[in-house]
Design a protein around this motif. Structure first.
Motif, PDB file in Angstrom:
ATOM      1  N   ARG A 165       0.699  -1.268  -0.037  1.00 50.11           N
ATOM      2  CA  ARG A 165       0.149   0.025   0.000  1.00 50.11           C
ATOM      3  C   ARG A 165       0.830   1.130  -0.044  1.00 50.11           C
ATOM      4  O   ARG A 165       0.352   2.350  -0.514  1.00 50.11           O
ATOM      5  CB  ARG A 165      -0.912   0.041   1.081  1.00 50.11           C
ATOM      6  CG  ARG A 165      -1.929  -1.184   1.141  1.00 50.11           C
ATOM      7  CD  ARG A 165      -3.111  -0.881   2.240  1.00 50.11           C
ATOM      8  NE  ARG A 165      -3.858  -2.091   1.839  1.00 50.11           N
ATOM      9  CZ  ARG A 165      -5.032  -1.947   1.031  1.00 50.11           C
ATOM     10  NH1 ARG A 165      -5.233  -1.001   0.350  1.00 50.11           N
ATOM     11  NH2 ARG A 165      -6.084  -2.793   0.850  1.00 50.11           N
ATOM     12  N   GLU A 166       2.156   1.215   0.505  1.00 46.74           N
ATOM     13  CA  GLU A 166       3.180   2.217   0.435  1.00 46.74           C
ATOM     14  C   GLU A 166       3.513   2.423  -0.961  1.00 46.74           C
ATOM     15  O   GLU A 166       3.973   3.706  -1.281  1.00 46.74           O
ATOM     16  CB  GLU A 166       4.071   2.062   1.490  1.00 46.74           C
ATOM     17  CG  GLU A 166       3.641   2.431   2.957  1.00 46.74           C
ATOM     18  CD  GLU A 166       4.812   1.873   3.755  1.00 46.74           C
ATOM     19  OE1 GLU A 166       6.023   1.478   3.313  1.00 46.74           O
ATOM     20  OE2 GLU A 166       4.743   1.934   4.971  1.00 46.74           O
ATOM     21  N   LEU A 167       3.507   1.544  -1.604  1.00 45.63           N
ATOM     22  CA  LEU A 167       4.277   1.626  -2.952  1.00 45.63           C
ATOM     23  C   LEU A 167       3.157   1.655  -4.218  1.00 45.63           C
ATOM     24  O   LEU A 167       3.559   2.184  -5.329  1.00 45.63           O
ATOM     25  CB  LEU A 167       5.191   0.223  -3.306  1.00 45.63           C
ATOM     26  CG  LEU A 167       6.337   0.206  -2.471  1.00 45.63           C
ATOM     27  CD1 LEU A 167       6.942  -1.280  -2.519  1.00 45.63           C
ATOM     28  CD2 LEU A 167       7.589   1.249  -2.548  1.00 45.63           C
TER      29      LEU A 167
ATOM     30  N   ASP B  34      -6.337   1.897  -5.491  1.00 44.69           N
ATOM     31  CA  ASP B  34      -7.082   0.806  -6.248  1.00 44.69           C
ATOM     32  C   ASP B  34      -6.318  -0.404  -6.706  1.00 44.69           C
ATOM     33  O   ASP B  34      -6.706  -1.527  -6.629  1.00 44.69           O
ATOM     34  CB  ASP B  34      -8.032   1.534  -7.324  1.00 44.69           C
ATOM     35  CG  ASP B  34      -6.890   2.294  -7.917  1.00 44.69           C
ATOM     36  OD1 ASP B  34      -5.557   2.670  -7.707  1.00 44.69           O
ATOM     37  OD2 ASP B  34      -7.315   2.912  -9.312  1.00 44.69           O
ATOM     38  N   VAL B  35      -5.005   0.099  -7.146  1.00 44.86           N
ATOM     39  CA  VAL B  35      -4.081  -0.967  -7.602  1.00 44.86           C
ATOM     40  C   VAL B  35      -3.629  -2.031  -6.464  1.00 44.86           C
ATOM     41  O   VAL B  35      -3.608  -3.184  -6.707  1.00 44.86           O
ATOM     42  CB  VAL B  35      -2.780  -0.287  -8.265  1.00 44.86           C
ATOM     43  CG1 VAL B  35      -1.983  -1.358  -8.939  1.00 44.86           C
ATOM     44  CG2 VAL B  35      -3.384   0.556  -9.554  1.00 44.86           C
ATOM     45  N   ALA B  36      -3.456  -1.518  -5.382  1.00 44.57           N
ATOM     46  CA  ALA B  36      -2.852  -2.002  -4.249  1.00 44.57           C
ATOM     47  C   ALA B  36      -4.160  -3.297  -4.031  1.00 44.57           C
ATOM     48  O   ALA B  36      -3.652  -4.359  -3.502  1.00 44.57           O
ATOM     49  CB  ALA B  36      -2.496  -1.322  -3.085  1.00 44.57           C
ATOM     50  N   ASP B  37      -5.267  -2.651  -3.650  1.00 46.59           N
ATOM     51  CA  ASP B  37      -6.622  -3.581  -3.418  1.00 46.59           C
ATOM     52  C   ASP B  37      -6.530  -4.889  -4.701  1.00 46.59           C
ATOM     53  O   ASP B  37      -7.083  -5.959  -4.221  1.00 46.59           O
ATOM     54  CB  ASP B  37      -7.686  -2.786  -3.546  1.00 46.59           C
ATOM     55  CG  ASP B  37      -7.991  -1.971  -2.073  1.00 46.59           C
ATOM     56  OD1 ASP B  37      -7.134  -2.030  -1.289  1.00 46.59           O
ATOM     57  OD2 ASP B  37      -8.729  -0.917  -2.284  1.00 46.59           O
ATOM     58  N   ALA B  38      -6.474  -4.402  -5.747  1.00 44.62           N
ATOM     59  CA  ALA B  38      -6.707  -5.461  -6.752  1.00 44.62           C
ATOM     60  C   ALA B  38      -5.475  -6.391  -6.830  1.00 44.62           C
ATOM     61  O   ALA B  38      -5.848  -7.624  -6.765  1.00 44.62           O
ATOM     62  CB  ALA B  38      -6.709  -4.720  -8.256  1.00 44.62           C
ATOM     63  N   TYR B  39      -4.279  -5.841  -6.565  1.00 37.13           N
ATOM     64  CA  TYR B  39      -3.116  -6.867  -6.616  1.00 37.13           C
ATOM     65  C   TYR B  39      -3.535  -7.758  -5.241  1.00 37.13           C
ATOM     66  O   TYR B  39      -3.057  -9.035  -5.161  1.00 37.13           O
ATOM     67  CB  TYR B  39      -1.865  -6.169  -6.453  1.00 37.13           C
ATOM     68  CG  TYR B  39      -0.711  -7.195  -6.135  1.00 37.13           C
ATOM     69  CD1 TYR B  39      -0.168  -8.142  -7.158  1.00 37.13           C
ATOM     70  CD2 TYR B  39       0.136  -7.160  -4.833  1.00 37.13           C
ATOM     71  CE1 TYR B  39       0.749  -9.011  -7.004  1.00 37.13           C
ATOM     72  CE2 TYR B  39       0.980  -7.960  -4.732  1.00 37.13           C
ATOM     73  CZ  TYR B  39       1.342  -9.163  -5.509  1.00 37.13           C
ATOM     74  OH  TYR B  39       2.422  -9.794  -5.529  1.00 37.13           O
TER      75      TYR B  39
END
Length: 327
Positions: free
Chosen positions: A24-26, A30-35
């Motif tokens: 989540r820091e990187l 929305d992208v962090a959630d999906a990954y």
């Protein structure tokens, strides 16, 4: 579609694992959630036109797999994915650093031309000056720390005079700060216990292209070649010093803190344990491979985690990649 699959990740920060916090820091939310959802599912149907799927593929967080019933989107191994993200951040910081140095050199050359131009006799002061005299360079690098009133930021490299230690001064700030960035190789060769004992905060970064010292908001020294022993840029311009400070603070935030136990380094056996650990071997398999006891393996892993200041094995592997401990 994204809102549906990511609803399960709306949790408080204290409920997240170390892996989730780092992701989540990187990444954007929305992208962090999906990954993170994809890592739990392993694979799902791919939607090539969906912006989130495109982002996962472009950031090398997922890959496409053709199956009999369609195209699947599969998650990349978390350690490999996070290491790749950290590498991208490092490359971007390096590019920014190179652009800054090129700009400072250009500014210094322009100012030198102004000073030699008969029509520019009204130039009030030198905002950036190239220093090449060996004695002056040594004096500047060595004595810059003794003029600090509040904050001293430094980058140390192998070339040039050794870094000076702070001495008791009557600063204008209630709490003076001395910060030092160096590479893991520099740390291994020179140690950090003297600096730490003198009150210096030390952190390591895998690659540092130039030596630097920033004294408060007053001036900065930037080495023009490696350690700055053959030339340095003396910057007095407030906007340029502010830009250098901002860049330094970005490096500092992504660097690995050095604690006193780190100055002893890690041995070759611990490096081999680390390599096997990163490749996914369990403690028992590592013990069989190295012909040592499981208890010894766990002792080495604990020492490695202390060395890189990592709270988990996963975080230790990511830090090891960033510090270049795997060769």
């Amino acid at each position: 579609m994204v809102a549906g699959i990511t609803a399960g990740f709306s949790r408080q920060p204290e409920d997240l694992s170390e892996h989730e916090k780092l992701v989540r820091e990187l990444l954007p939310d929305d992208v962090a959630d999906a990954y993170l959802e994809l890592t739990l599912a392993g694979a799902r149907v791919a939607y090539p036109e969906d912006p989130i799927d495109q982002e996962l593929l472009s950031r090398h967080l997922a890959y496409l797999q053709h199956a009999p019933d369609g195209v699947l989107l599969r998650a990349v191994d978390p350690l490999i994915a996070v290491t790749g993200l950290l590498t991208q951040v490092h490359h971007e910081l390096t590019k920014q650093h190179d652009r800054l140095l090129q700009g400072y050199v250009a500014a210094a050359e322009m100012h030198q031309l102004q000073l030699h131009d008969r029509r520019s006799e009204q130039v009030p002061s030198v905002l950036a000056q190239v220093l090449t005299d060996a004695d002056e360079l040594t004096a500047r690098w060595t004595t810059s720390i003794h003029t600090v009133q509040c904050t001293y930021r430094s980058i140390l490299t192998d070339d040039g005079p050794p870094g000076a230690l702070p001495s008791p001064l009557n600063g204008q700030c209630s709490g003076m700060k001395f910060r030092e960035l160096c590479t893991p190789e520099y740390l291994a060769a020179h140690g950090a216990h003297l600096a730490i004992n003198a009150g210096v905060e030390v952190r390591t970064v895998r690659a540092l292209p130039a030596r630097m010292a920033i004294v408060d908001d007053h001036f900065a020294l930037v080495g023009l070649a490696g350690g700055g022993s053959t030339g340095a840029l003396l910057v007095r311009s407030a906007p340029l010093v502010a830009a250098l400070t901002q860049y330094y603070d970005q490096l500092w935030e992504s660097a690995t803190p050095v604690v006193p136990t780190q100055t002893k380094g890690i041995g070759e056996t611990e490096r081999e344990v680390l390599r096997l650990l990163v490749h996914g071997l369990k403690d028992e398999a590592i013990a069989r491979h190295l012909q040592i006891s499981v208890r010894t393996v766990r002792r080495h892993i604990s020492a490695i985690m202390d060395f890189v200041d990592a709270p988990t094995r996963f975080a230790a592997g990511a830090a090891a990649y960033r510090l270049g401990l795997l060769g």
